[in-house]
Design an enzyme around this catalytic site. Structure first.
Site, PDB file in Angstrom:
ATOM      1  N   GLU A 113       0.860  -1.192   0.000  1.00 18.92           N
ATOM      2  CA  GLU A 113       0.000   0.000   0.000  1.00 18.92           C
ATOM      3  C   GLU A 113       0.887   1.229   0.000  1.00 18.92           C
ATOM      4  O   GLU A 113       2.084   1.130   0.346  1.00 18.92           O
ATOM      5  CB  GLU A 113      -0.912  -0.003   1.230  1.00 18.92           C
ATOM      6  CG  GLU A 113      -2.088  -0.945   1.109  1.00 18.92           C
ATOM      7  CD  GLU A 113      -3.094  -0.812   2.246  1.00 18.92           C
ATOM      8  OE1 GLU A 113      -2.768  -0.184   3.260  1.00 18.92           O
ATOM      9  OE2 GLU A 113      -4.194  -1.350   2.111  1.00 18.92           O
ATOM     10  N   HIS A 226      -9.656  11.141   3.119  1.00 22.09           N
ATOM     11  CA  HIS A 226      -9.446  10.226   1.995  1.00 22.09           C
ATOM     12  C   HIS A 226      -9.935  10.923   0.736  1.00 22.09           C
ATOM     13  O   HIS A 226     -11.025  11.501   0.733  1.00 22.09           O
ATOM     14  CB  HIS A 226     -10.221   8.924   2.237  1.00 22.09           C
ATOM     15  CG  HIS A 226      -9.739   7.807   1.383  1.00 22.09           C
ATOM     16  ND1 HIS A 226      -9.974   7.753   0.032  1.00 22.09           N
ATOM     17  CD2 HIS A 226      -8.991   6.712   1.670  1.00 22.09           C
ATOM     18  CE1 HIS A 226      -9.399   6.673  -0.474  1.00 22.09           C
ATOM     19  NE2 HIS A 226      -8.802   6.026   0.511  1.00 22.09           N
ATOM     20  N   ARG A 273      -2.497  10.186  -0.012  1.00 22.90           N
ATOM     21  CA  ARG A 273      -3.888  10.606   0.221  1.00 22.90           C
ATOM     22  C   ARG A 273      -4.058  12.108   0.443  1.00 22.90           C
ATOM     23  O   ARG A 273      -4.932  12.741  -0.140  1.00 22.90           O
ATOM     24  CB  ARG A 273      -4.422   9.933   1.480  1.00 22.90           C
ATOM     25  CG  ARG A 273      -4.808   8.531   1.271  1.00 22.90           C
ATOM     26  CD  ARG A 273      -5.244   7.895   2.556  1.00 22.90           C
ATOM     27  NE  ARG A 273      -5.355   6.475   2.270  1.00 22.90           N
ATOM     28  CZ  ARG A 273      -5.651   5.549   3.150  1.00 22.90           C
ATOM     29  NH1 ARG A 273      -5.869   5.870   4.404  1.00 22.90           N
ATOM     30  NH2 ARG A 273      -5.734   4.287   2.808  1.00 22.90           N
ATOM     31  N   HIS A 334     -11.666  10.534   7.134  1.00 25.11           N
ATOM     32  CA  HIS A 334     -11.431   9.092   7.178  1.00 25.11           C
ATOM     33  C   HIS A 334     -10.895   8.587   8.517  1.00 25.11           C
ATOM     34  O   HIS A 334     -11.363   7.580   9.021  1.00 25.11           O
ATOM     35  CB  HIS A 334     -10.461   8.727   6.050  1.00 25.11           C
ATOM     36  CG  HIS A 334     -10.261   7.251   5.883  1.00 25.11           C
ATOM     37  ND1 HIS A 334     -11.311   6.363   5.797  1.00 25.11           N
ATOM     38  CD2 HIS A 334      -9.124   6.496   5.790  1.00 25.11           C
ATOM     39  CE1 HIS A 334     -10.843   5.130   5.653  1.00 25.11           C
ATOM     40  NE2 HIS A 334      -9.526   5.184   5.659  1.00 25.11           N
ATOM     41  N   ARG A 369      -1.231   9.017   9.344  1.00 21.99           N
ATOM     42  CA  ARG A 369      -1.146   7.565   9.542  1.00 21.99           C
ATOM     43  C   ARG A 369      -0.628   6.854   8.290  1.00 21.99           C
ATOM     44  O   ARG A 369      -1.085   7.119   7.179  1.00 21.99           O
ATOM     45  CB  ARG A 369      -2.539   7.027   9.866  1.00 21.99           C
ATOM     46  CG  ARG A 369      -2.626   5.534   9.905  1.00 21.99           C
ATOM     47  CD  ARG A 369      -4.052   5.088  10.088  1.00 21.99           C
ATOM     48  NE  ARG A 369      -4.881   5.436   8.956  1.00 21.99           N
ATOM     49  CZ  ARG A 369      -5.742   4.592   8.365  1.00 21.99           C
ATOM     50  NH1 ARG A 369      -5.886   3.375   8.817  1.00 21.99           N
ATOM     51  NH2 ARG A 369      -6.468   4.991   7.348  1.00 21.99           N
TER      52      ARG A 369
HETATM   53  C1  LIG Z   1     -13.928   2.535   5.676  1.00 28.46           C
HETATM   54  C2  LIG Z   1     -12.722   2.301   6.563  1.00 28.46           C
HETATM   55  C3  LIG Z   1     -11.692   1.495   6.112  1.00 28.46           C
HETATM   56  C4  LIG Z   1     -10.582   1.263   6.933  1.00 28.46           C
HETATM   57  N1  LIG Z   1      -9.584   0.429   6.484  1.00 28.46           N
HETATM   58  C5  LIG Z   1      -8.546   0.150   7.311  1.00 28.46           C
HETATM   59  C6  LIG Z   1      -7.547  -0.792   6.920  1.00 28.46           C
HETATM   60  O1  LIG Z   1      -7.624  -1.394   5.850  1.00 28.46           O
HETATM   61  N2  LIG Z   1      -6.515  -1.015   7.771  1.00 28.46           N
HETATM   62  C7  LIG Z   1      -6.394  -0.385   8.973  1.00 28.46           C
HETATM   63  O2  LIG Z   1      -5.415  -0.623   9.709  1.00 28.46           O
HETATM   64  N3  LIG Z   1      -7.334   0.500   9.377  1.00 28.46           N
HETATM   65  C8  LIG Z   1      -8.411   0.768   8.594  1.00 28.46           C
HETATM   66  N4  LIG Z   1      -9.368   1.639   9.010  1.00 28.46           N
HETATM   67  C9  LIG Z   1      -9.260   2.219  10.366  1.00 28.46           C
HETATM   68  C10 LIG Z   1      -9.603   1.165  11.424  1.00 28.46           C
HETATM   69  O3  LIG Z   1     -10.675   0.383  10.961  1.00 28.46           O
HETATM   70  C11 LIG Z   1      -9.998   1.798  12.763  1.00 28.46           C
HETATM   71  O4  LIG Z   1      -9.073   2.765  13.136  1.00 28.46           O
HETATM   72  C12 LIG Z   1     -10.064   0.774  13.886  1.00 28.46           C
HETATM   73  O5  LIG Z   1     -10.772  -0.355  13.484  1.00 28.46           O
HETATM   74  C13 LIG Z   1     -10.704   1.385  15.113  1.00 28.46           C
HETATM   75  O6  LIG Z   1     -10.989   0.379  16.054  1.00 28.46           O
HETATM   76  P1  LIG Z   1     -11.570   0.806  17.466  1.00 28.46           P
HETATM   77  O7  LIG Z   1     -11.720  -0.439  18.270  1.00 28.46           O
HETATM   78  O8  LIG Z   1     -10.753   1.885  18.050  1.00 28.46           O
HETATM   79  O9  LIG Z   1     -12.994   1.485  17.155  1.00 28.46           O
HETATM   80  P2  LIG Z   1     -14.310   0.913  16.473  1.00 28.46           P
HETATM   81  O10 LIG Z   1     -14.065  -0.338  15.765  1.00 28.46           O
HETATM   82  O11 LIG Z   1     -14.935   2.013  15.714  1.00 28.46           O
HETATM   83  O12 LIG Z   1     -15.246   0.568  17.736  1.00 28.46           O
HETATM   84  C14 LIG Z   1     -15.788   1.576  18.551  1.00 28.46           C
HETATM   85  C15 LIG Z   1     -16.754   0.945  19.550  1.00 28.46           C
HETATM   86  O13 LIG Z   1     -17.124   1.905  20.531  1.00 28.46           O
HETATM   87  C16 LIG Z   1     -18.522   1.819  20.779  1.00 28.46           C
HETATM   88  N5  LIG Z   1     -18.981   3.100  21.333  1.00 28.46           N
HETATM   89  C17 LIG Z   1     -18.787   4.360  20.849  1.00 28.46           C
HETATM   90  N6  LIG Z   1     -19.346   5.263  21.687  1.00 28.46           N
HETATM   91  C18 LIG Z   1     -19.894   4.575  22.720  1.00 28.46           C
HETATM   92  C19 LIG Z   1     -20.623   4.927  23.887  1.00 28.46           C
HETATM   93  N7  LIG Z   1     -20.911   6.205  24.192  1.00 28.46           N
HETATM   94  N8  LIG Z   1     -21.056   3.934  24.711  1.00 28.46           N
HETATM   95  C20 LIG Z   1     -20.805   2.644  24.428  1.00 28.46           C
HETATM   96  N9  LIG Z   1     -20.097   2.236  23.342  1.00 28.46           N
HETATM   97  C21 LIG Z   1     -19.659   3.200  22.497  1.00 28.46           C
HETATM   98  C22 LIG Z   1     -19.100   1.474  19.417  1.00 28.46           C
HETATM   99  O14 LIG Z   1     -20.409   0.973  19.556  1.00 28.46           O
HETATM  100  C23 LIG Z   1     -18.066   0.441  18.943  1.00 28.46           C
HETATM  101  O15 LIG Z   1     -18.362  -0.818  19.501  1.00 28.46           O
HETATM  102  C24 LIG Z   1     -10.496   1.875   8.209  1.00 28.46           C
HETATM  103  C25 LIG Z   1     -11.541   2.686   8.656  1.00 28.46           C
HETATM  104  C26 LIG Z   1     -12.646   2.893   7.853  1.00 28.46           C
HETATM  105  C27 LIG Z   1     -13.753   3.765   8.373  1.00 28.46           C
END
Ligand SMILES: Cc1cc2nc3c(=O)[nH]c(=O)nc-3n(C[C@H](O)[C@H](O)[C@H](O)COP(=O)(O)OP(=O)(O)OC[C@H]3O[C@@H](n4cnc5c(N)ncnc54)[C@H](O)[C@@H]3O)c2cc1C
Length: 482
Positions: A113, A226, A273, A334, A369
């Protein structure tokens, strides 16, 4: 759901669930998420996870250097080293737990990538996040020491003696849960914008709540945009048209159907990007039009359908056949590089409060990032938070008076979230606009003060509007003072 847990994990994306998985079995935990388990940014990840699994053709030093270059060397080197040296073991752990990555000739296929000098992105087709979520949900769902509650939102977090009282909104009622430790894993802030690739849960709730407790919030204005979110006329959701489409030869054209990237960067469509996003915004100012398209119609329909099955199908649902038609695109929010400041063990500066995943600022990303480092960060620093709690755990919490919060109050005025989103689009979208930030910051602050202080009915809409106002207020302050 019981009244007291050793650990409360707020958020059930990859970082929250992997933290829960890594807790000792003697420590009990409640994991909450505000909608269903699959609604999160983790589930949307397409590209993959970056990790040095092949130490013959690749090395930790090369991955570290790529990460530092992408981050403009504003990264915290010691966090980057931890991420990159420990990450491969966490990826192997996910494989042991059943995650399937694509293979070629029996070996895991690593792809390339932007910004990576080696092939080190392991992936499951173009749905890596779904696969990792499937794996980590299966691994935690039946753990005897972990309870998971869906459709449960953290509304208030009050400090107790050596612990916390969390007020959780479920089925229109507030439930109070005491916990000796709290891990915030609430993901990003995308929904503070009108245009974002993020899931609808990404409203920055955990960051806003941690800030109100006095946690240090850093680099919240470091946002990755993005360049190519789908921008169909009738489509509110700006889903991602992956970089790989440009990688496979798609041209980016303006409203006159002319390629234009030569005006902004010699790498044309394949510039990083942020450079392509900036090119589009500058070109839109030049032409006076927001209409931009990706054109991949010069590749054969067979190739397009085989290489981009998900994008092809998703666009068809929006009425665009990408084998014959141009794909309307525009930059979109993004990813958040900053967040709640934490140390190498994911501790915030507040006693017994941790932050992991996209809501945390570990310093690994610096200013920008490197693609596919964020799922790795969710794994490594999610695990590290759990290990730190395992080491330090002692149940000395003496919980004082239970805080009193009520769901009753005035209905929130409609349109609050839309106003904030429109302001953020004007003030800090691709190119920061300090003049607009200066003009609109008082309006955002006024909304935040009203939502924080006046007694409104506690609903998910209210909680999210309160978070967005507080987040926008921090971002705009940073835009003006950085
Ligand atoms: C379209 C897209 C493509 C991506 N592609 C990649 C990739 O290929 N590779 C890569 O490394 N990264 C990628 N990313 C980034 C990556 O997916 C995220 O940074 C990462 O998954 C975040 O994980 P997380 O556990 O921090 O949050 P999330 O997976 O967003 O989880 C957040 C959690 O918090 C909960 N929550 C929020 N507020 C509250 C509240 N007040 N009370 C209770 N629960 C709450 C939600 O319900 C959820 O369960 C991508 C992101 C997007 C949007």
């Amino acid at each position: 759901m019981r009244d007291k847990y050793d650990v409360l994990i707020v958020g059930a994306g990859l970082s929250g669930l992997y933290a829960a998985y890594n807790l000792d079995s003697r420590i009990n935990a409640l994991v909450v998420c505000k909608r269903d388990l699959r609604l999160c940014n983790s589930n949307l990840a397409q590209g993959g996870v970056a990790a040095v699994l092949d130490t013959v053709n690749d090395s930790f030093d090369l991955h570290i250097e790529d990460t530092m270059i992408a981050g403009g060397r504003e990264n915290r080197l010691e966090s980057v080293e931890v991420l990159i040296k420990e990450g491969p073991d966490d990826v192997r752990k996910m494989i042991d737990l059943g995650a399937e990555f694509d293979k070629v000739d029996g070996h895991i296929h690593a792809t390339l990538e932007g910004g990576h000098c080696r092939r080190r992105i392991v992936h499951h087709r173009d749905t890596t996040g779904e696969e990792l979520m499937r794996t980590v949900i299966a691994a935690t769902r039946n753990l005897p020491n972990v309870d998971i509650e869906e459709n449960t939102s953290l509304a208030f977090l009050d400090e107790a003696n050596n612990g916390y009282y969390a007020s959780l909104l479920k089925d229109g009622k507030l439930h109070t849960v005491a916990a000796s430790y709290v891990v915030i894993a609430t993901g990003g802030i995308g929904r503070v914008y009108k245009y974002t690739t993020n899931s609808s849960i990404a409203t920055g709730d955990g960051i806003a709540i941690a800030a109100s407790l006095g946690a240090r919030i850093e680099n919240l204005s470091y946002i990755q945009f993005h360049p190519t979110g789908f921008a169909g006329d009738n489509c509110r959701e700006r889903f991602l048209i992956s970089e790989a489409v440009r990688g496979e030869g798609a041209y980016l054209v303006n409203c006159h159907r002319e390629r234009f990237m030569h005006r902004y960067d010699e790498r044309l469509e394949l510039a990083p990007r942020d450079v392509v996003s900036r090119g589009i915004i500058l070109e839109s100012r030049r032409t006076g039009s927001d209409r931009f398209y990706l054109d991949i119609t010069h590749r054969t329909p067979e190739f397009i359908k085989d290489r981009f099955p998900m994008i092809h199908e998703r666009c068809l649902l929006e009425g665009i056949d990408i084998t014959k038609e141009l794909i309307p695109v525009f930059p979109t929010h993004h990813y958040l590089m900053g967040g709640i400041n934490v140390d190498l063990n994911s501790r915030t500066r507040i006693n017994r409060l941790y932050a992991v995943g996209e809501c945390a600022h570990t310093g690994v990303h610096g200013k920008n990032r490197l693609a596919s480092n964020s799922l790795l960060e969710a794994l490594v620093f999610g695990r590290r938070a759990a290990e730190d709690i395992n080491r330090c755990y002692n149940d000395t919490s003496v919980f004082g008076k239970v805080p009193e919060h009520s769901v009753d109050g005035a209905p929130m005025p409609t349109g609050t979230r839309t106003s904030i989103r429109n302001i953020m689009q004007k003030c800090h979208f691709v190119l920061p606009n300090p003049e607009a930030a200066r003009k609109y910051r008082p309006e955002v602050e006024e909304i935040a003060v009203r939502l924080n202080n006046k007694r409104f009915q506690i609903t998910n809409d209210y909680l999210e509007a309160r978070s967005l106002a507080n987040i926008a207020s921090i971002v705009l302050k940073e835009v003006l003072h950085k």
